[in-house]
Design a protein around this motif. Structure first.
Motif, PDB file in Angstrom:
ATOM      1  N   ALA A   1     -19.409 -23.150  13.856  1.00  0.00           N
ATOM      2  CA  ALA A   1     -18.582 -23.574  14.993  1.00  0.00           C
ATOM      3  C   ALA A   1     -17.126 -23.192  14.744  1.00  0.00           C
ATOM      4  N   LYS A   2     -16.373 -23.078  15.822  1.00  0.00           N
ATOM      5  CA  LYS A   2     -14.940 -22.796  15.682  1.00  0.00           C
ATOM      6  C   LYS A   2     -14.266 -23.913  14.886  1.00  0.00           C
ATOM      7  N   ALA A   3     -13.297 -23.554  14.083  1.00  0.00           N
ATOM      8  CA  ALA A   3     -12.625 -24.526  13.221  1.00  0.00           C
ATOM      9  C   ALA A   3     -11.934 -25.617  14.029  1.00  0.00           C
ATOM     10  N   ASP A   4     -11.479 -25.283  15.235  1.00  0.00           N
ATOM     11  CA  ASP A   4     -10.766 -26.260  16.062  1.00  0.00           C
ATOM     12  C   ASP A   4     -11.609 -26.738  17.237  1.00  0.00           C
ATOM     13  N   ALA A   5     -12.923 -26.747  17.083  1.00  0.00           N
ATOM     14  CA  ALA A   5     -13.819 -27.155  18.171  1.00  0.00           C
ATOM     15  C   ALA A   5     -13.439 -28.533  18.695  1.00  0.00           C
ATOM     16  N   ARG A   6     -13.394 -28.670  20.019  1.00  0.00           N
ATOM     17  CA  ARG A   6     -12.977 -29.922  20.639  1.00  0.00           C
ATOM     18  C   ARG A   6     -14.040 -30.515  21.559  1.00  0.00           C
ATOM     19  N   VAL A   7     -14.805 -29.656  22.245  1.00  0.00           N
ATOM     20  CA  VAL A   7     -15.698 -30.123  23.297  1.00  0.00           C
ATOM     21  C   VAL A   7     -17.156 -29.959  22.862  1.00  0.00           C
ATOM     22  N   VAL A   8     -17.917 -31.059  22.959  1.00  0.00           N
ATOM     23  CA  VAL A   8     -19.346 -31.037  22.660  1.00  0.00           C
ATOM     24  C   VAL A   8     -20.119 -31.299  23.947  1.00  0.00           C
ATOM     25  N   GLY A   9     -21.158 -30.502  24.198  1.00  0.00           N
ATOM     26  CA  GLY A   9     -22.051 -30.717  25.334  1.00  0.00           C
ATOM     27  C   GLY A   9     -23.427 -31.122  24.833  1.00  0.00           C
ATOM     28  N   ILE A  10     -23.936 -32.254  25.324  1.00  0.00           N
ATOM     29  CA  ILE A  10     -25.235 -32.774  24.869  1.00  0.00           C
ATOM     30  C   ILE A  10     -26.116 -33.061  26.076  1.00  0.00           C
ATOM     31  N   GLN A  11     -27.349 -32.571  26.024  1.00  0.00           N
ATOM     32  CA  GLN A  11     -28.361 -32.956  27.003  1.00  0.00           C
ATOM     33  C   GLN A  11     -29.419 -33.769  26.281  1.00  0.00           C
ATOM     34  N   GLY A  12     -29.630 -35.002  26.752  1.00  0.00           N
ATOM     35  CA  GLY A  12     -30.609 -35.885  26.138  1.00  0.00           C
ATOM     36  C   GLY A  12     -29.949 -36.915  25.240  1.00  0.00           C
ATOM     37  N   PRO A  13     -29.551 -38.077  25.763  1.00  0.00           N
ATOM     38  CA  PRO A  13     -28.771 -39.060  24.996  1.00  0.00           C
ATOM     39  C   PRO A  13     -29.628 -40.023  24.187  1.00  0.00           C
ATOM     40  N   GLY A  14     -30.487 -39.484  23.330  1.00  0.00           N
ATOM     41  CA  GLY A  14     -31.333 -40.342  22.508  1.00  0.00           C
ATOM     42  C   GLY A  14     -30.884 -40.387  21.060  1.00  0.00           C
ATOM     43  N   VAL A  15     -31.816 -40.724  20.175  1.00  0.00           N
ATOM     44  CA  VAL A  15     -31.507 -40.858  18.755  1.00  0.00           C
ATOM     45  C   VAL A  15     -31.020 -39.537  18.171  1.00  0.00           C
ATOM     46  N   MET A  16     -31.709 -38.432  18.510  1.00  0.00           N
ATOM     47  CA  MET A  16     -31.319 -37.132  17.974  1.00  0.00           C
ATOM     48  C   MET A  16     -29.898 -36.764  18.397  1.00  0.00           C
ATOM     49  N   ALA A  17     -29.532 -37.129  19.620  1.00  0.00           N
ATOM     50  CA  ALA A  17     -28.169 -36.860  20.095  1.00  0.00           C
ATOM     51  C   ALA A  17     -27.151 -37.663  19.305  1.00  0.00           C
ATOM     52  N   ARG A  18     -27.480 -38.906  18.967  1.00  0.00           N
ATOM     53  CA  ARG A  18     -26.545 -39.740  18.205  1.00  0.00           C
ATOM     54  C   ARG A  18     -26.285 -39.154  16.816  1.00  0.00           C
ATOM     55  N   THR A  19     -27.361 -38.771  16.128  1.00  0.00           N
ATOM     56  CA  THR A  19     -27.150 -38.262  14.770  1.00  0.00           C
ATOM     57  C   THR A  19     -26.516 -36.868  14.797  1.00  0.00           C
ATOM     58  N   SER A  20     -26.851 -36.066  15.796  1.00  0.00           N
ATOM     59  CA  SER A  20     -26.227 -34.742  15.896  1.00  0.00           C
ATOM     60  C   SER A  20     -24.731 -34.869  16.175  1.00  0.00           C
ATOM     61  N   LEU A  21     -24.366 -35.743  17.105  1.00  0.00           N
ATOM     62  CA  LEU A  21     -22.947 -35.926  17.392  1.00  0.00           C
ATOM     63  C   LEU A  21     -22.220 -36.474  16.162  1.00  0.00           C
ATOM     64  N   SER A  22     -22.846 -37.403  15.451  1.00  0.00           N
ATOM     65  CA  SER A  22     -22.243 -37.929  14.220  1.00  0.00           C
ATOM     66  C   SER A  22     -21.971 -36.807  13.234  1.00  0.00           C
ATOM     67  N   ALA A  23     -22.911 -35.872  13.128  1.00  0.00           N
ATOM     68  CA  ALA A  23     -22.735 -34.748  12.208  1.00  0.00           C
ATOM     69  C   ALA A  23     -21.636 -33.808  12.688  1.00  0.00           C
ATOM     70  N   PHE A  24     -21.586 -33.543  13.993  1.00  0.00           N
ATOM     71  CA  PHE A  24     -20.538 -32.662  14.515  1.00  0.00           C
ATOM     72  C   PHE A  24     -19.155 -33.243  14.247  1.00  0.00           C
ATOM     73  N   VAL A  25     -19.003 -34.533  14.467  1.00  0.00           N
ATOM     74  CA  VAL A  25     -17.699 -35.169  14.238  1.00  0.00           C
ATOM     75  C   VAL A  25     -17.344 -35.163  12.751  1.00  0.00           C
ATOM     76  N   ALA A  26     -18.358 -35.303  11.898  1.00  0.00           N
ATOM     77  CA  ALA A  26     -18.101 -35.303  10.455  1.00  0.00           C
ATOM     78  C   ALA A  26     -17.530 -33.983   9.974  1.00  0.00           C
ATOM     79  N   VAL A  27     -17.977 -32.867  10.577  1.00  0.00           N
ATOM     80  CA  VAL A  27     -17.507 -31.556  10.108  1.00  0.00           C
ATOM     81  C   VAL A  27     -16.411 -30.971  10.983  1.00  0.00           C
ATOM     82  N   ARG A  28     -16.264 -31.483  12.213  1.00  0.00           N
ATOM     83  CA  ARG A  28     -15.204 -31.011  13.121  1.00  0.00           C
ATOM     84  C   ARG A  28     -14.497 -32.231  13.711  1.00  0.00           C
ATOM     85  N   PRO A  29     -13.599 -32.860  12.936  1.00  0.00           N
ATOM     86  CA  PRO A  29     -12.912 -34.076  13.413  1.00  0.00           C
ATOM     87  C   PRO A  29     -11.964 -33.828  14.575  1.00  0.00           C
ATOM     88  N   THR A  30     -11.790 -32.549  14.974  1.00  0.00           N
ATOM     89  CA  THR A  30     -10.953 -32.234  16.142  1.00  0.00           C
ATOM     90  C   THR A  30     -11.659 -32.543  17.458  1.00  0.00           C
TER      91      THR A  30
END
Length: 377
Positions: free
Chosen positions: A149-178
């Protein structure tokens, strides 16, 4: 030498105490796993030692009235493997899955994991695995985002707001705090609202949340995209679509669930990354063709495209090689990168081994005795 065998039982509460929800640690563990995967110090099932696992399915028409029906996600599966390096353990995730569980207040899948000594085969632990599986699943898109992902990634798009979406978003924020903006689409208003409430509580740095009505709105303008929907297999035209024209320059799409990409994404300038190329080769050998009708993942679609001559097999990149530094990560802020996430037993083994060692070090869980002296020794 003692013949006594004790093993540790870890309930879901024990797993939480041992650190199963620590996403940063899980991502680091998955990177260790990918280094071993790339070096070849692992084994999974199947003729090429890269099979996802063995699945029990059910016929449409059975003469036995108590046999389960083949409804969506109705199966039993065993996912065994061995992981070397500092892990040096074997293990197996076992689960039953039934989408109708939700009507009973239960998760769709109920999972357990057994961890074994790689020398004797003796059990080391028997543990609750729903959180284990959920966090390792989300961590893989996070590993991808760290490198692709881009180093300054800001926008995440998610389809399907279930458990997998929660852990994926948690991981994205962990590596891209922007990250500060979310586009989210779901099937039900309540499901979306529950997810939005969780995001506001868990990640106050995400200040803009856009609830959208179409897959196109999920994707457009996003730096990171992921689809996390549970979708019936059979007709790829009914899988969530991913179109080249929707993806912004520099977008990274990590797909751990059903997806059907359009022909525009077959273009050679679009990078195509798989979490383990040999996993998809094993799947492709195991199912009828076109394989995407049976396994709705992006990587399986790419296997079909390679067989049909629409994509060169040499164009497929392996995430393990990228993590190891033998292939390049993101090269510039313009390239579009799509990544398939298939799920592998060695991921469960790696995270289970870490958590088991945390549990032993901190005396978490319950010690159970298998035997002091085997009756058939």
């Amino acid at each position: 030498m003692s013949t006594t065998i004790d093993f540790r039982y870890l309930s879901e509460a024990d797993m939480i105490q041992a650190g199963v929800t620590n996403m940063a640690d899980c991502i680091a563990t998955m990177e260790e796993m990918f280094l071993l995967l790339h070096s070849g110090d692992y084994r999974m099932a199947g003729p090429n030692s890269d099979s996802h696992g063995a699945m029990v399915t059910f016929p449409e028409n059975s003469p036995f009235p108590t046999m389960p029906k083949p409804t969506a996600d109705r199966r039993f599966m065993a996912m065994p493997g061995y992981l070397g390096g500092d892990f040096h353990v074997a293990g197996m995730k076992w689960y039953g899955s039934n989408v109708a569980n939700r009507d009973k207040g239960l998760p769709r899948s109920i999972l357990m994991f057994v961890l074994n000594d790689a020398d004797t085969g003796a059990p080391l632990a028997f543990m609750s695995a729903n959180l284990l599986s959920a966090y390792r699943t989300g961590a893989i898109p996070g590993v991808g985002a760290r490198h692709l992902a881009k180093a300054d990634a800001r926008v995440v798009g998610i389809q399907g707001p279930g458990v997998m979406a929660r852990t994926s978003l948690s991981a994205f924020v962990a590596v891209r705090p922007t990250i500060d903006t979310l586009n989210i689409k779901g099937r039900s208003a309540q499901g979306v609202q529950n997810f939005v409430d969780w995001v506001k509580t868990s990640f106050p740095s995400i200040v803009t949340i856009n609830v959208v009505d179409s897959t196109e709105e999920v994707v457009r303008g996003a730096d990171i995209v992921t689809f996390c929907t549970s979708t019936p297999t059979g007709n790829p035209d009914e899988y969530p679509p991913l179109k080249r024209e929707w993806l912004s320059p520099g977008a990274f799409a990590a797909m751990p669930a059903a997806c059907c990409m359009d022909d525009g994404l077959n273009a050679p300038e679009v990078r195509k990354v798989l979490d383990n190329i040999r996993l998809y080769e094993a799947w492709y050998e195991e199912v009828p063709k076109p394989a995407h009708c049976h396994i709705p993942l992006l990587g399986v679609q790419l296997m079909d495209s390679c067989a049909e001559g629409r994509v060169e097999h040499a164009a497929l990149e392996d995430l393990g090689a990228i993590v190891a530094g033998d292939s390049s990560g993101r090269r510039n802020d313009e390239e579009i990168i799509v990544m398939s996430v298939g799920g592998m037993p060695v991921e469960d083994i790696a995270w289970a081994a870490k958590l088991y060692r945390n549990a032993v070090a901190n005396d978490i869980g319950t010690t159970l005795n298998l035997w002091d002296q085997p009756a058939l020794g």
